[in-house]
Design a protein around this motif. Sequence first.
Motif, short mmCIF file in Angstrom:
data_model
loop_
_atom_site.label_atom_id
_atom_site.label_comp_id
_atom_site.label_asym_id
_atom_site.label_seq_id
_atom_site.Cartn_x
_atom_site.Cartn_y
_atom_site.Cartn_z
N ALA A 66 0.69 -1.26 -0.04
CA ALA A 66 0.05 0.05 0.08
C ALA A 66 0.97 1.22 -0.06
CB ALA A 66 -0.98 0.08 1.20
N MET A 67 2.01 1.21 0.80
CA MET A 67 2.68 2.39 0.85
C MET A 67 3.54 2.65 -0.37
SD MET A 67 4.44 2.37 4.72
CE MET A 67 4.98 4.19 4.34
N SER A 68 3.85 1.60 -1.28
CA SER A 68 4.63 1.80 -2.53
C SER A 68 3.54 2.29 -3.54
CB SER A 68 4.84 0.28 -3.02
OG SER A 68 5.37 0.39 -4.39
N ILE A 69 2.27 1.65 -3.49
CA ILE A 69 1.19 2.37 -4.42
C ILE A 69 0.91 4.16 -4.11
CG2 ILE A 69 -1.28 2.34 -5.11
CD1 ILE A 69 -1.13 -0.78 -4.65
N GLY A 70 0.95 4.21 -2.62
CA GLY A 70 1.02 5.46 -2.23
C GLY A 70 1.97 6.52 -2.59
N HIS A 71 3.25 5.98 -2.62
CA HIS A 71 4.46 6.57 -3.01
C HIS A 71 4.06 7.23 -4.41
CE1 HIS A 71 8.56 7.99 -2.45
NE2 HIS A 71 8.68 7.52 -3.82
#
Length: 169
Positions: A66-71
Amino acid sequence: MALLSCRPVGRYCLHGHLSPRLCIRNAVPLGTSAKEEMERFWSKNAGSNRPLSPHITIYSWSLPMAMSIGHRGTGVALSAGVSLFGLSALLLPGNFESHLELVKSLSLGPVLIHSAKFALAFPLMYHTWNGIRHLMWDLGKGLKIPQLYQSGVAVLLLSVLSSVGLAAM
């Protein structure tokens, strides 16, 4: 000139070695048709009881995913925001002070103003802190699974706290 004289010799050699009879004689007929291959493929997969789409059953959402997509999302949003801000500065009449006075004249209230400031600051802070996290990964640090989750929670906390700090200014 010498190349032009070699052309007929080359054609003669090619025709001699690649005659249609030679090509057809060495061709191997296909054992099955494409339709038969597809039927065999689907019957084999149906018999194995595997899901057709592994994304639904195998890949469950995790914090690093999720943090990769958010980044990536915040990077796109920041790029679009800076581009739109630059275009509006070029195309809209007036200067920054006149636009700031327009916003002040709307009397939006402190809660809405601080919420808007937080909404503008959070993508920048998240992208910055997560970018530092990625730079640490490039150095080979924090790549174990527990460390990924710890650094992810740290990035989220730092993003919220620094965004609140910037919105309070």
